[in-house]
Design an enzyme around this catalytic site. Sequence first.
Site, mmCIF file in Angstrom:
data_model
loop_
_atom_site.group_PDB
_atom_site.id
_atom_site.type_symbol
_atom_site.label_atom_id
_atom_site.label_comp_id
_atom_site.label_asym_id
_atom_site.label_seq_id
_atom_site.Cartn_x
_atom_site.Cartn_y
_atom_site.Cartn_z
ATOM 1 N N GLY A 12 0.808 -1.217 0.000
ATOM 2 C CA GLY A 12 0.000 0.000 0.000
ATOM 3 C C GLY A 12 0.833 1.254 0.000
ATOM 4 N N LYS A 77 -2.309 -7.108 6.064
ATOM 5 C CA LYS A 77 -2.054 -8.535 6.119
ATOM 6 C C LYS A 77 -3.380 -9.292 6.125
ATOM 7 C CE LYS A 77 2.452 -8.403 6.303
ATOM 8 N NZ LYS A 77 3.264 -8.889 5.150
ATOM 9 N N ASN A 103 -2.461 -11.144 -0.747
ATOM 10 C CA ASN A 103 -2.252 -12.502 -1.215
ATOM 11 C C ASN A 103 -3.437 -13.369 -0.774
ATOM 12 O OD1 ASN A 103 0.292 -11.915 -2.320
ATOM 13 N ND2 ASN A 103 1.316 -12.272 -0.367
ATOM 14 N N ALA A 129 8.612 -5.242 -1.394
ATOM 15 C CA ALA A 129 8.748 -3.975 -0.664
ATOM 16 C C ALA A 129 8.360 -4.207 0.782
ATOM 17 C CB ALA A 129 7.880 -2.890 -1.285
ATOM 18 N N LYS A 186 -0.970 -16.632 -8.917
ATOM 19 C CA LYS A 186 -0.034 -16.083 -7.939
ATOM 20 C C LYS A 186 0.000 -16.948 -6.687
ATOM 21 C CE LYS A 186 1.283 -12.114 -5.166
ATOM 22 N NZ LYS A 186 0.990 -10.747 -4.676
#
Length: 281
Positions: A12, A77, A103, A129, A186
């Site tokens: 973000g 998260k 994710n 990152a 992914k």
Amino acid sequence: MRIAIVGAGGVGGYFGARLAAAGHEVTFVARGRHLEAVRRSGLLVRSPLGDVRTAPGSVVESVADVDGADLVIVAVKLWDTEDVARQLGASKLAGTPVLSLQNGVHKDTVLAGHLPADSLLGGACFISAFIEEPGVVRHNGTLQRMVFGARHPELEPVARQLLQACTEAGIDAEVSEDVDRVIWEKYVFLVGHSATTTAVRRPIGVGGGAPRPRPRGRGAAGGRRGGGAPPGAPPPPPPPRGCCCGTSWRRRWPSPARRASRCPRTSPSGSSPSATPCPPT
């Protein structure tokens, strides 16, 4: 474009800072020492693609403090998703289009428990990152990509508007017509890599140099692919059968004697006259 970003960490913080630098009105939702540092000095992103700093004060402590937005990006998260969804549903942002860059494959299901399903875009991001220190995000490498898409026709203008904003910000972005497939791809990638790095007990950079890392990674990803698939996907092929007992006999019992003793057709207790015994070699 007015964008509220819930979570000012690696994901973000990076994408939000780039969008803000391109002239878009970005409000971060953060907490703790990171919140105080961004409120005091702005958010600094250190990147091989060029550093950027947001204006001081472009951050609030709670979703309820955001006045309004054209889009909400969720970048917390995964374990905080339920709480964020509950806050969004009870705030002025209820009904605002929401894009999760988290994710996992169940994130949007959790959000839909508190938000209208037709307000949710699907999406995934690809970047390395992290928060280096309060108020500072470190971007590793040059990969910085977002893929998103509208599951409902009424959200297609929002997806196109975000694509334009990302282009202006220098972010590699794409609108996908099959965004759920991107999310699952992914997921399979991450499961394969996490299994590999766990097996060698090394970070990804070190693990990649371990003996035979690629076959090991392919096996891990393949195993996950057999354990789950996006809705509507064809089922995976059945596991190899080498025997009446349905086992992958070569892999499980490499010794011919061991195979023979384990096979119900050839073992002393076997009683299946029509079965084909485990091959001896």
